[in-house]
Design an enzyme around this catalytic site. Structure first.
Site, PDB file in Angstrom:
ATOM      1  N   GLU A   1       0.693  -1.159  -0.145  1.00 25.71           N
ATOM      2  CA  GLU A   1      -0.040   0.011  -0.063  1.00 25.71           C
ATOM      3  C   GLU A   1       0.699   1.133   0.183  1.00 25.71           C
ATOM      4  O   GLU A   1       0.601   2.235   0.654  1.00 25.71           O
ATOM      5  CB  GLU A   1      -0.967  -0.127   1.310  1.00 25.71           C
ATOM      6  CG  GLU A   1      -2.135  -1.076   1.107  1.00 25.71           C
ATOM      7  CD  GLU A   1      -2.939  -1.161   2.326  1.00 25.71           C
ATOM      8  OE1 GLU A   1      -4.095  -1.172   2.019  1.00 25.71           O
ATOM      9  OE2 GLU A   1      -2.624  -0.688   3.231  1.00 25.71           O
TER      10      GLU A   1
ATOM     11  N   GLU B   1      -6.698  -7.836  -1.323  1.00 27.84           N
ATOM     12  CA  GLU B   1      -7.172  -7.900   0.084  1.00 27.84           C
ATOM     13  C   GLU B   1      -8.546  -7.490  -0.051  1.00 27.84           C
ATOM     14  O   GLU B   1      -9.221  -6.599  -0.426  1.00 27.84           O
ATOM     15  CB  GLU B   1      -6.600  -6.553   1.101  1.00 27.84           C
ATOM     16  CG  GLU B   1      -5.107  -6.943   1.256  1.00 27.84           C
ATOM     17  CD  GLU B   1      -5.005  -5.885   2.525  1.00 27.84           C
ATOM     18  OE1 GLU B   1      -5.586  -5.159   2.862  1.00 27.84           O
ATOM     19  OE2 GLU B   1      -3.320  -5.891   2.682  1.00 27.84           O
TER      20      GLU B   1
END
Length: 605
Positions: free
Chosen positions: A163, A237
């Site tokens: 991320e 995710e």
């Protein structure tokens, strides 16, 4: 030779191929460091029996290199054994070695000794950071390369950082991490993962981008498809639930809602990884914290409302998911393993206690300095500083007035005058009144690191303890004595040889309370502390996690493998108020719950 011709995971068109054949990743995240090793096989078999074909896991740098140059890869941290086990059970592996992992884990998995460098810029190409990453990767990556697909192992892809688009402080950094992997022999497919907002600056040349999400209402998948035409789409995710913070409700994500979104993703041919498939537990002091303006520490339970509960039980979510995935599987999926037994042991009477003040002789480090020193800079742990737990700061005072923390307490301090509790300092409360007196008195602050932030812009400022001056009537206090109380197993063991007092006498808080749990057959249970206040639980010297009456977590998961037949020593560190007994339950218990859908959290992760 057939081996050399093995073609790994490829992303050359709108679908993945593995060894040249079309392939869809159906993955689930289970972190080896959140599950007792004795249960790795059970949890992975349950993942496979749900119809998934891939295991994903992070790798926590702060556990594998707890002190600079000290590497741990055995027992509970035997990453290679975990990956090999997945392979033996017929699962592929996507590895996410960071070095930053987020994961609701202290400092996002980065070791706290990095923060000794005053100029440190985490997750950038700053040389102090990159040289530490290089040393770590020199030890980590050679353990991984033999387990890659091309070498006959189960690893089919490796994620570059984590991320970064949400942090993006340095455009050279992601290329550095990519190169750090490639130059050490990583040759499988590389991926990045980002939430929708992070996609635009989280990528790196030649690396497949994936997206993290829970709902389809924000156009995230469409955004990814536009950014990367003619490439396979993957939700790295898919958030099956959400994490909890102390003092707020337990988060749930209703199973029917999750299943309808997953069905839509699968119908569109998208690959998916469930984060989490099984959350497990942030044992000890390893939980992270959120700080997007307000600091909120996370609970020890990482149940996540995932398809498998914290203790590995099946849920409605698991069964619905299994029946959905069975319709997308080319072959029949295996039968789920039997449910593990658990028991509620009889309540245990606490028999002895020792006050924190008496325990100080067992603390490893006593350090004196004119000014308070933050945890990470204390000369503890071979000069790697203190990473976790509590630090006691003491100085003499000769007057009274306003004690002002100037917001230098990280994260919570109990304030004592001559061992008498007079107040608590934290982010909200920054002043405590001290009565006037000319006589010499000892001021003590017991400061707890409640968990370092694991996500967001505050990463560089996660020093703990006292991080600056505190003042009494506007005058900075000086001449501190500091005790490092990281409460490692060695400390709890040393404590046993001290003189404990039987509980008939009124205890002086904070204190450690002791009782013995006699077990015939070690079985999983949950430990509960009704009418206690706040502290830490140790079982046979191992740190189970934090307890705090504010909830939502009302019980700590105690795995059977942590117990032994016969006597088991339960030690509870209690800051404020103990009861006479420790209770046990068969199931995890929560206070209030809240549906994540009703919370505007899509900007959080």
């Amino acid at each position: 030779m057939r081996m050399s011709a093995r073609q790994g995971l490829r992303a050359d068109s709108t679908h993945f191929t593995l060894d040249g054949a079309p392939f869809r990743i159906l993955g689930g995240s289970i972190h080896y460091f959140r599950v007792p090793r004795a249960y790795w096989r059970d949890r992975l078999l349950k993942l496979k029996a749900c119809g998934l074909n891939t295991l994903t896991t992070y790798v926590p740098w702060n556990l594998h290199e707890p002190e600079r140059g000290v590497y741990l890869f055995q027992e509970e941290l035997d990453l290679e054994a975990y990956i090999r086990l997945a392979g033996e059970l017929g699962l592929w592996v996507i590895l996410r070695p960071g070095p930053y992992i987020c994961a609701e884990w202290d400092l996002g998995g980065l070791p706290s000794w990095l923060l000794q460098d005053k100029k440190m810029k985490l997750r950038t190409s700053y040389s102090g950071f990159t040289s530490a990453v290089n040393s770590y990767f020199d030890k980590l990556i050679p353990r991984i390369t033999p387990l890659q697909y091309k070498n006959g192992g189960p690893i089919i892809a490796v994620q570059v950082e984590n991320e970064y688009g949400s942090y993006a402080k340095d455009e050279r950094y992601m290329s550095f991490i990519k190169e750090a992997l490639l130059s050490r022999g990583i040759s499988e497919l590389l991926l990045t993962s980002d939430n929708n907002d992070g996609l635009k600056c989280g990528g790196v040349d030649g690396v497949l981008q994936t997206v993290n999400l829970q709902k389809l209402t924000f156009g995230d998948v469409q955004h990814l498809a536009e950014l990367q035409p003619q490439k396979p789409l993957m939700v790295m995710e898919y958030w099956s639930g959400w994490f909890d913070v102390w003092g707020e409700p337990h988060h749930v994500f209703p199973a029917p809602e999750m299943i309808s979104i997953v069905r839509e993703l699968l119908d569109r041919g998208i690959s998916i990884n469930f984060y989490m498939f099984h959350g497990g537990t942030s044992f000890g002091f390893m939980n992270g914290a959120v700080d997007l303006g307000t600091y909120k520490p996370q609970t020890s339970s990482y149940d996540y409302d995932a398809p498998l509960t914290e203790s590995g039980d099946y849920t409605t979510k698991y069964h619905l998911l299994r029946s959905l995935l069975s319709t997308y599987s080319n072959e029949p999926i295996s039968e789920p393993p039997a449910v593990q037994s658990r028991r509620a042991y009889e309540p245990l009477a606490v028999t002895h206690y020792i006050s924190l003040w008496e325990s100080l002789q067992c603390a490893e480090t006593l350090f004196r300095a004119d000014d308070p020193v933050n945890m990470e800079c204390l000369p503890a742990n071979h000069n790697n500083g203190q990473s976790y737990g509590y630090t006691l700061y003491q100085t003499d005072i000769y007057s009274g007035g306003d004690l002002n923390s100037r917001n230098h307490v990280r994260d919570r301090a109990l304030v004592f005058i001559d061992r008498e509790l007079i107040g608590v300092l934290d982010y909200r409360t920054q002043k405590v009144k001290i009565s006037q007196s000319k006589s010499e008195r000892t001021l003590s602050l017991l400061v707890e690191n409640c968990g370092r932030v694991n996500y967001g812009p505050a990463l560089d400022n996660q020093q703990k303890g006292l991080v600056g001056d505190i003042t009494l009537d506007n005058v900075p206090l000086k001449k501190f004595t500091m005790h490092c109380l990281d409460m490692k197993t060695s400390f709890i063991n040393r404590l046993q040889s001290q003189k404990w007092t039987s509980v008939g006498t009124k205890p002086t808080y904070p204190a450690f309370f002791r009782g013995s749990l006699v077990v015939d057959q070690p079985t999983d249970t949950f430990l509960k502390l009704p009418n206690w206040s706040k502290g830490v639980v140790f079982v046979n010297g191992q740190n189970l996690g934090r307890h705090w009456s504010v909830g939502p977590q009302k019980a700590l998961y105690l795995p059977g493998p942590w117990l032994r037949s016969g006597d088991n020593e339960i030690v509870v560190f209690e800051e404020l108020k103990a009861a006479e007994t420790v209770h046990f339950a068969e199931n995890l218990e929560y206070g209030k719950t809240v549906d994540v859908s009703t919370q505007l959290f899509c900007t959080l992760i």
